[in-house]
Design an enzyme around this catalytic site. Structure first.
Site, PDB file in Angstrom:
ATOM      1  CG  ASP A  57      39.806  50.924  33.639  1.00  0.00           C
ATOM      2  OD1 ASP A  57      40.058  51.345  32.495  1.00  0.00           O
ATOM      3  OD2 ASP A  57      40.024  51.588  34.676  1.00  0.00           O
ATOM      4  CE1 TYR A 101      39.578  47.749  48.619  1.00  0.00           C
ATOM      5  CE2 TYR A 101      39.333  45.472  47.889  1.00  0.00           C
ATOM      6  CZ  TYR A 101      39.129  46.453  48.837  1.00  0.00           C
ATOM      7  OH  TYR A 101      38.465  46.148  49.996  1.00  0.00           O
TER       8      TYR A 101
END
Length: 413
Positions: free
Chosen positions: A153, A293
């Site tokens: 990613d 996150y």
């Protein structure tokens, strides 16, 4: 694009972030609750196939198909560095693009200067035909037709950071550790690349955040003169304001940094104080960043096609502070609270970390330059497949069926 270059800083006023139809309109009217109309041209040759049935400037996700106005000629290949296992896939892809597709291939100079590539004499002919660039020194934003990522990613996040305006279509191959944003398998790269070049591939428009960091006030001195631009007006000869502009694909994170005190920042929405965040920090993320996150901090996961901005506290010192989702068109502003005991730190997609002091501010809204990520199947299947394969979403042992078809309560009686 109106670009104003400053000495020692990559700062500029980007008028391309204003939709074409509103460039001559009062800036106070550039506000859409559902977010700005995303640009549908990606690089010099790619665009979204026009759809006459779009409603409220939000196109039907199933109709988001890639088309080429002209055949692509220039391809940027981004390879995850410091990973020797990607050396052979990188060479194989470059050979295919140069020898079979007859394309101009751009790569980073540090990738070409890799010792393993330099020692490979069989690759020297291809290496000499590669065009190289250096991040922060060479601007390639106007000449790339397609981006191909080899890695995880992080390669797609890095590709996004190279293009602060329009982003060419991105084709990401899963050769990293997680691969939530990289749907393609490298084993079939020839077939997949050919399909993309033919056009009509499904794409997902991953919205980005447009961030403006205003770094307080600085006194002018002969040794350190800071040039600046604040809302297109020059400051006077005594006080100088430093503004930094950046596009973010995943999230903006404001945290307490190395301090042992709680982070204490104020959160504004369209100029109105909403709340103060007391805790380890706050995450402002895109729907794409909702599985990064923000997910680890307890936020919901949002499909990338949903026009929204997520606000997620990090370990808040309040049991009632839950993550929230706001419309994509609002402007968020984060500042240090007047009574904050320490400074805060901000990072953008995990990079360019810097300290935020009293008088500084961070303004965040949705950019109209998304990242057009090419889908392997379609934008719905790919996302749920990534949830299942990468995050093991809702994985549990199946409940077994009863051997007796009768109701269990009747059996007990």
């Amino acid at each position: 694009m109106v670009r104003v270059k400053f000495r020692g800083q990559n700062m500029f006023l980007d008028m391309n972030d204003v939709p074409r139809s509103t460039k001559d309109v009062d800036p106070g009217l550039w506000h859409f609750l559902h977010g700005p109309y995303p640009a549908t041209h990606f690089g010099p040759k790619a665009c979204v196939l026009p759809n006459p049935t779009s409603v409220m400037h939000i196109q039907d996700p199933a109709s988001q198909r890639l088309t080429w106005s002209k055949p692509p000629l220039n391809v940027l290949v981004i390879r995850k560095i410091r990973d020797e296992t990607l050396l052979e896939p990188f060479k194989e892809l470059c050979r295919f693009l140069v020898e079979e597709k007859h394309l101009m291939v751009y790569v980073e100079k540090k990738v070409v200067d890799d010792g393993s590539l330099m020692r490979d004499d069989s690759f020297s002919a291809i290496r000499n035909q590669l065009c190289t660039f250096r991040e922060g020194f060479d601007d390639i934003s106007d000449c790339i037709d397609l981006i191909i990522c080899l890695g995880g990613d992080g390669t797609l996040l890095y590709a996004s950071s190279l293009f602060q305006g329009s982003v060419p279509p991105v084709m990401a191959f899963h050769l990293g550790s997680l691969g939530f944003l990289t749907p393609f398998k490298f084993e079939s790269f020839r077939t997949e690349v050919d399909k993309v070049f033919e056009g009509n591939a499904a794409i997902i428009l991953r919205s980005r955040l447009k961030v403006k960091v205003v770094k307080g006030t600085f006194q002018k001195n002969e040794q350190n003169v800071l040039f600046c631009l604040l809302d297109a007006f020059m400051c006077n000869s005594v006080i100088w304001i430093l503004c930094v502009y950046i596009k973010v694909l995943n999230e903006v994170v404001v945290d307490r940094g190395p301090s042992s005190y709680l982070s204490n920042v104020d959160l504004y929405l369209d100029g109105r104080l909403i709340t103060s965040v007391q805790g380890d920090g706050v995450i402002v993320s895109t729907p794409t960043g909702s599985t990064a996150y923000a997910a680890a901090a307890g936020a919901s996961m949002i499909h990338p096609n949903v026009p929204a901005i997520m606000v997620t506290p990090i370990c808040p010192h309040s049991l009632s502070f839950r993550p929230i989702v706001v419309p994509a068109g609002v402007e968020l502003m984060i500042t240090l609270s007047p009574d904050a005991r320490n400074t805060a730190w901000v990072s953008f997609d995990g990079r360019k970390r810097q300290e935020i002091q009293h008088g500084d501010s961070i303004k965040i809204t949705t950019s109209c330059f998304p990242v057009p990520s090419i889908c392997c199947h379609d934008l719905v299947y790919d996302w749920f497949d990534s949830l299942a394969q990468c995050l093991h979403w809702n994985v549990r042992k199946k409940q077994t069926r009863l051997t007796d078809a009768s109701d269990s309560s009747e059996t007990e009686n």
